[in-house]
Design a protein around this motif. Sequence first.
Motif, PDB file in Angstrom:
ATOM      1  N   VAL A  20       0.915  -1.098   0.200  1.00  0.00           N
ATOM      2  CA  VAL A  20      -0.137   0.141  -0.003  1.00  0.00           C
ATOM      3  C   VAL A  20       0.848   1.213  -0.039  1.00  0.00           C
ATOM      4  O   VAL A  20       1.646   1.375   0.905  1.00  0.00           O
ATOM      5  CB  VAL A  20      -0.830   0.101   1.171  1.00  0.00           C
ATOM      6  CG1 VAL A  20      -2.059   1.210   1.140  1.00  0.00           C
ATOM      7  CG2 VAL A  20      -1.705  -1.194   1.382  1.00  0.00           C
ATOM      8  N   ASP A  21       0.715   2.106  -1.018  1.00  0.00           N
ATOM      9  CA  ASP A  21       1.439   3.284  -1.479  1.00  0.00           C
ATOM     10  C   ASP A  21       0.609   4.521  -1.799  1.00  0.00           C
ATOM     11  O   ASP A  21       0.067   4.202  -2.758  1.00  0.00           O
ATOM     12  CB  ASP A  21       2.563   3.130  -2.113  1.00  0.00           C
ATOM     13  CG  ASP A  21       3.504   4.123  -2.503  1.00  0.00           C
ATOM     14  OD1 ASP A  21       3.457   5.269  -1.422  1.00  0.00           O
ATOM     15  OD2 ASP A  21       4.132   4.332  -3.692  1.00  0.00           O
ATOM     16  N   GLY A  22       0.385   5.385  -0.616  1.00  0.00           N
ATOM     17  CA  GLY A  22      -0.675   6.406  -1.012  1.00  0.00           C
ATOM     18  C   GLY A  22      -1.959   5.981  -1.500  1.00  0.00           C
ATOM     19  O   GLY A  22      -2.564   5.213  -0.615  1.00  0.00           O
ATOM     20  N   GLY A  70       8.343 -10.760   3.793  1.00  0.00           N
ATOM     21  CA  GLY A  70       9.028  -9.547   4.233  1.00  0.00           C
ATOM     22  C   GLY A  70       8.051  -8.269   4.642  1.00  0.00           C
ATOM     23  O   GLY A  70       7.984  -7.239   4.295  1.00  0.00           O
ATOM     24  N   VAL A  71       7.041  -8.875   5.385  1.00  0.00           N
ATOM     25  CA  VAL A  71       5.748  -7.894   5.693  1.00  0.00           C
ATOM     26  C   VAL A  71       6.508  -6.940   6.895  1.00  0.00           C
ATOM     27  O   VAL A  71       7.215  -7.163   7.900  1.00  0.00           O
ATOM     28  CB  VAL A  71       4.815  -8.513   6.488  1.00  0.00           C
ATOM     29  CG1 VAL A  71       3.643  -7.528   7.285  1.00  0.00           C
ATOM     30  CG2 VAL A  71       3.946  -9.289   5.202  1.00  0.00           C
ATOM     31  N   GLU A  72       6.112  -5.794   6.816  1.00  0.00           N
ATOM     32  CA  GLU A  72       6.470  -4.607   7.657  1.00  0.00           C
ATOM     33  C   GLU A  72       5.629  -4.185   8.785  1.00  0.00           C
ATOM     34  O   GLU A  72       6.037  -4.136  10.146  1.00  0.00           O
ATOM     35  CB  GLU A  72       7.056  -3.074   7.104  1.00  0.00           C
ATOM     36  CG  GLU A  72       7.754  -3.255   6.007  1.00  0.00           C
ATOM     37  CD  GLU A  72       7.886  -2.268   4.892  1.00  0.00           C
ATOM     38  OE1 GLU A  72       8.492  -1.006   5.272  1.00  0.00           O
ATOM     39  OE2 GLU A  72       7.466  -2.386   3.841  1.00  0.00           O
ATOM     40  N   LYS A  73       4.384  -4.509   8.626  1.00  0.00           N
ATOM     41  CA  LYS A  73       3.357  -4.232   9.634  1.00  0.00           C
ATOM     42  C   LYS A  73       2.247  -5.224   9.882  1.00  0.00           C
ATOM     43  O   LYS A  73       1.815  -5.413   8.533  1.00  0.00           O
ATOM     44  CB  LYS A  73       2.848  -2.843   9.352  1.00  0.00           C
ATOM     45  CG  LYS A  73       3.336  -1.639  10.295  1.00  0.00           C
ATOM     46  CD  LYS A  73       2.633  -0.364  10.134  1.00  0.00           C
ATOM     47  CE  LYS A  73       2.942   0.579  11.055  1.00  0.00           C
ATOM     48  NZ  LYS A  73       1.901   1.843  10.843  1.00  0.00           N
ATOM     49  N   ILE A  74       1.850  -5.564  10.725  1.00  0.00           N
ATOM     50  CA  ILE A  74       0.711  -6.611  10.941  1.00  0.00           C
ATOM     51  C   ILE A  74      -0.518  -5.970  11.789  1.00  0.00           C
ATOM     52  O   ILE A  74      -0.208  -5.501  12.737  1.00  0.00           O
ATOM     53  CB  ILE A  74       0.987  -8.073  11.565  1.00  0.00           C
ATOM     54  CG1 ILE A  74       2.302  -8.501  10.960  1.00  0.00           C
ATOM     55  CG2 ILE A  74       0.066  -9.216  11.504  1.00  0.00           C
ATOM     56  CD1 ILE A  74       3.116  -9.509  11.665  1.00  0.00           C
ATOM     57  N   TRP A 299      -5.655  -0.904   4.682  1.00  0.00           N
ATOM     58  CA  TRP A 299      -5.564   0.502   4.509  1.00  0.00           C
ATOM     59  C   TRP A 299      -5.287   1.221   5.786  1.00  0.00           C
ATOM     60  O   TRP A 299      -4.485   2.227   5.794  1.00  0.00           O
ATOM     61  CB  TRP A 299      -6.839   1.112   3.970  1.00  0.00           C
ATOM     62  CG  TRP A 299      -7.160   1.074   2.438  1.00  0.00           C
ATOM     63  CD1 TRP A 299      -7.886   0.086   1.785  1.00  0.00           C
ATOM     64  CD2 TRP A 299      -6.227   1.523   1.508  1.00  0.00           C
ATOM     65  NE1 TRP A 299      -7.639  -0.043   0.484  1.00  0.00           N
ATOM     66  CE2 TRP A 299      -6.781   1.003   0.085  1.00  0.00           C
ATOM     67  CE3 TRP A 299      -5.450   2.503   1.321  1.00  0.00           C
ATOM     68  CZ2 TRP A 299      -6.255   1.397  -1.255  1.00  0.00           C
ATOM     69  CZ3 TRP A 299      -4.654   2.923   0.045  1.00  0.00           C
ATOM     70  CH2 TRP A 299      -5.363   2.416  -1.212  1.00  0.00           C
ATOM     71  N   SER A 300      -5.533   0.744   6.707  1.00  0.00           N
ATOM     72  CA  SER A 300      -5.599   1.240   8.158  1.00  0.00           C
ATOM     73  C   SER A 300      -4.115   1.343   8.841  1.00  0.00           C
ATOM     74  O   SER A 300      -3.939   2.118   9.518  1.00  0.00           O
ATOM     75  CB  SER A 300      -6.439   0.756   9.108  1.00  0.00           C
ATOM     76  OG  SER A 300      -5.936  -0.452   9.647  1.00  0.00           O
ATOM     77  N   LEU A 301      -3.376   0.390   8.111  1.00  0.00           N
ATOM     78  CA  LEU A 301      -1.935   0.377   8.614  1.00  0.00           C
ATOM     79  C   LEU A 301      -0.919   1.376   8.040  1.00  0.00           C
ATOM     80  O   LEU A 301       0.293   1.429   8.501  1.00  0.00           O
ATOM     81  CB  LEU A 301      -1.460  -1.141   8.324  1.00  0.00           C
ATOM     82  CG  LEU A 301      -2.044  -2.311   9.068  1.00  0.00           C
ATOM     83  CD1 LEU A 301      -1.760  -3.645   8.218  1.00  0.00           C
ATOM     84  CD2 LEU A 301      -1.469  -2.073  10.626  1.00  0.00           C
ATOM     85  N   VAL A 302      -1.578   2.097   6.914  1.00  0.00           N
ATOM     86  CA  VAL A 302      -0.757   3.034   6.364  1.00  0.00           C
ATOM     87  C   VAL A 302      -0.828   4.463   6.854  1.00  0.00           C
ATOM     88  O   VAL A 302      -1.779   4.908   6.902  1.00  0.00           O
ATOM     89  CB  VAL A 302      -0.719   3.121   4.719  1.00  0.00           C
ATOM     90  CG1 VAL A 302       0.286   3.988   4.033  1.00  0.00           C
ATOM     91  CG2 VAL A 302      -0.474   1.533   4.371  1.00  0.00           C
TER      92      VAL A 302
END
Length: 302
Positions: A20-22, A70-74, A299-302
Amino acid sequence: MRVAAIDCGTNSIRLLIADVDGTNFREIVREMEVVRLGQGVDKTGQFHPDAIARTLAAVDKYALEIAKRGVEKIRFCATSATRDATNRDLFINGVKERLGIEPEVIPGEVEAALSFQGATKDFDKADGPFLVIDIGGGSTEFVFGTDHVEFAKSMNIGCVRMSERHFTGGDADPGQIAAAIEDIDEAIKQAGKVVPITQAKTLIAVAGTATTVAAAGLDLPAYDRYAIHLSRISAEKVHAISKKFLAMKREDREALGYMHPGRVDVIGAGSLVLSRIMLATGATEFVASESDILDGMAWSLV
């Protein structure tokens, strides 16, 4: 950013890994396992040990996938059955051990907001106001709004809960169906006191019950999420499909190419909930969305 969302409901546990980017959203992995975590919760108020074991086995698989990608956020959200189970800590601690994060036991209103965000992202705001219906295993969320949630209500009329309450002993008989209708209609009436369910321009239905009914309405030979997403299914078809599912023998439902094995026993009750909602809202059709609470969580993680 690469994120992972895990939605653990009453019937199934699902994983979404996405970049998810922008405003850009790229799906990497989307998986589902039917684990029936809510087995017996409506009756006993507790998780069955077998149900916890099945669900944690699925979490083990998802943990491997998350590490590999390689997930950054869960974000891990647990919904209706976990809200109701008095021994939920056994499950929550098991998830913590496997993923190193605290699973959120979210209230129905948070579940509703996340479902709304996921479900409406592919729609033009001119199609609003929307009524998003999320028929889960334990509860059904009613969510109304255009660009944000204006009204929401969660009611305990999910497909697993209704099956366990009304359709015990295999095939549904007319008395069981009548009792289930009474139960469902009363819950819809209560939801309607909070949510203006007859005022929406577009009715969107998400989750496995709705997408399975859509697959039946489209007469698909096999489940195809791309054919199902944003398909429009008339109210007449929904009523006919619900009657058909309730009248069918288990082995005949099982033989349907689009039917997930874990949904065979609960699709009759789930389709009945959808049918009664269509009647109560006066909607002439529903739009099936494959984007739901998982997408909202990502979406809520970004």
